[in-house]
Design an enzyme around this catalytic site. Structure first.
Site, PDB file in Angstrom:
ATOM      1  N   HIS A   1      14.338  -5.340  45.057  1.00  0.00           N
ATOM      2  CA  HIS A   1      15.012  -4.926  46.293  1.00  0.00           C
ATOM      3  C   HIS A   1      14.151  -3.913  47.038  1.00  0.00           C
ATOM      4  CE1 HIS A   1      16.035  -1.835  43.343  1.00  0.00           C
ATOM      5  NE2 HIS A   1      16.190  -1.003  44.355  1.00  0.00           N
TER       6      HIS A   1
ATOM      7  N   ASP B   1      14.817  -0.249  49.179  1.00  0.00           N
ATOM      8  CA  ASP B   1      15.920   0.704  49.283  1.00  0.00           C
ATOM      9  C   ASP B   1      16.532   0.777  50.693  1.00  0.00           C
ATOM     10  OD1 ASP B   1      15.762   1.288  46.618  1.00  0.00           O
ATOM     11  OD2 ASP B   1      14.439   3.010  46.888  1.00  0.00           O
TER      12      ASP B   1
ATOM     13  N   HIS C   1      10.828  -3.275  44.729  1.00  0.00           N
ATOM     14  CA  HIS C   1      10.775  -2.775  43.362  1.00  0.00           C
ATOM     15  C   HIS C   1      11.947  -3.315  42.555  1.00  0.00           C
ATOM     16  CE1 HIS C   1      13.142   0.119  45.653  1.00  0.00           C
ATOM     17  NE2 HIS C   1      13.758   0.454  44.534  1.00  0.00           N
TER      18      HIS C   1
ATOM     19  N   ARG D   1      15.172  11.833  41.784  1.00  0.00           N
ATOM     20  CA  ARG D   1      14.740  11.054  42.959  1.00  0.00           C
ATOM     21  C   ARG D   1      14.895  11.825  44.262  1.00  0.00           C
ATOM     22  NH1 ARG D   1      16.144   5.174  45.366  1.00  0.00           N
ATOM     23  NH2 ARG D   1      16.514   5.967  47.432  1.00  0.00           N
TER      24      ARG D   1
HETATM   25  C1  OGA Z   1      15.754   3.438  42.934  1.00  0.00           C
HETATM   26  C2  OGA Z   1      15.460   2.409  41.937  1.00  0.00           C
HETATM   27  C3  OGA Z   1      14.422   1.950  39.838  1.00  0.00           C
HETATM   28  C4  OGA Z   1      14.236   2.617  38.526  1.00  0.00           C
HETATM   29  O1  OGA Z   1      15.756   4.633  42.578  1.00  0.00           O
HETATM   30  O2  OGA Z   1      15.975   3.078  44.113  1.00  0.00           O
HETATM   31  O3  OGA Z   1      15.573   1.248  42.240  1.00  0.00           O
HETATM   32  O4  OGA Z   1      13.255   2.269  37.858  1.00  0.00           O
HETATM   33  N1  OGA Z   1      15.051   2.818  40.748  1.00  0.00           N
HETATM   34  O5  OGA Z   1      15.066   3.441  38.142  1.00  0.00           O
HETATM   35 MN    MN Z   2      15.837   1.064  44.458  1.00  0.00          MN
END
Ligand code: OGA
Ligand code: MN
Length: 290
Positions: free
Chosen positions: A119, A121, A266, A281
């Site tokens: 996807h 974000d 990702h 994050r």
């Molecule tokens: C995000 C995500 C992936 C992960 O934070 O948007 O998709 O590896 N994380 O945790």
């Molecule tokens: Mn993500």
């Protein structure tokens, strides 16, 4: 994975060059010798930003970062997303936890468990995230890797015929928080955030075109009969997830990694419920895709 070290010359000569290492043939660069717990000068920042534009994903290893350090670095790239609900944030509204840890039965972070499909974000919003940055605090011994797919390469390697079929079209994206992170919606349910964006977007800094669809959140191509839309989307998903375009990041504690949602997808590999995973994050706001 390449282990060769390369010096990126920047016109000012080797003394001021950024030391980098390629992460994979698909994308990604590790930046070596920068301590992000210290403020970054304008000239160093310009080199980091250029490296990020050139490589889509940048990684800094062995960083010891407070929340304030991480936020200070992320702010150099643009305005940060702040959580209004304060769900899964810390005392700092720009910081969000991604974690499977439960305290007293309550999740402490978002996106808790296991595998996630590819996807980009917030593609379901008018202005999706420009950049997402994760700092690894606890990582599982096995799995929980993050996969990154180069969306420029995906676009550039489409046949002329497919490129023509995408030309000028938009796709509807939606994110259904109630369904698992593994299931693509095909209908927009009541109350689910959704937005339509061009199938091919041009990166405002690099001028390059990227394929902007993804298996988790893209519902349909607008203006096509459902069957034709599904068939074309399935072809695009399979193409963009080709391992030749993908880098798999195996996390180490103290990794700081940032990706560009405008030209990368990702996903996450599965990991055991018995292992703890905790990422901090920070998200940089983006512009409307064009
Ligand atoms: C995000 C995500 C992936 C992960 O934070 O948007 O998709 O590896 N994380 O945790
Ligand atoms: Mn993500």
């Amino acid at each position: 994975m390449s282990t060769a070290q390369s010096i990126a010359l920047d016109g000012e000569g080797a003394i001021n060059a950024l030391q980098t290492r390629s992460l994979s043939p698909a994308l990604g660069a590790e930046i070596i010798g920068v301590d992000l717990s210290q403020p970054v000068s304008d000239s160093l920042f310009a080199k980091i930003q250029k490296c990020w534009h050139d490589n889509i994903v940048v990684l800094f290893r062995d960083q010891h970062l407070s929340e304030t350090d991480q936020v200070r670095f992320a702010e150099r790239f643009g305005q940060l997303a702040l959580s209004h609900t304060r769900r899964y944030t810390t005392a700092n509204p720009a910081v969000m936890l991604i974690s499977n840890i439960r305290e007293n039965g309550k999740q402490i972070g978002a996106l808790p468990d296991g595998e996630m499909q590819f996807h980009s974000d917030q593609c379901y919003q008018e202005k999706p995230a420009m950049a997402s940055m994760l700092y690894a605090i606890e990582v599982p011994n096995v799995g929980g890797d993050t996969l990154f797919a180069n969306a420029y390469a995906a676009y550039e390697t489409l046949s002329d015929d497919i490129k023509r079929r995408l030309d000028g079209r938009k796709a509807m994206h939606a994110y259904d928080y109630d369904s698992a992170s593994m299931k693509r919606g095909t209908k927009i349910k009541e109350g689910v955030p959704h937005f339509a964006h061009p199938l091919v977007r041009t990166h405002p800094a690099t001028g390059r075109k990227a394929l902007y669809v993804n298996r988790l959140m893209t519902i349909a191509i607008e203006g096509l009969p459902e069957e034709e839309s599904d068939a074309l989307l399935n072809l695009l998903f399979a193409h963009q997830e080709n391992p030749a375009f993908v880098y798999e990041h195996i996390w180490r504690v103290h990794d700081l990694l940032m990706w560009d949602n405008r030209c990368a997808l990702h996903a996450r590999t599965d990991f055991s419920d018995d292992e703890r995973r905790l990422m901090r994050r920070v998200t940089v706001l983006g512009e409307r895709p064009m």
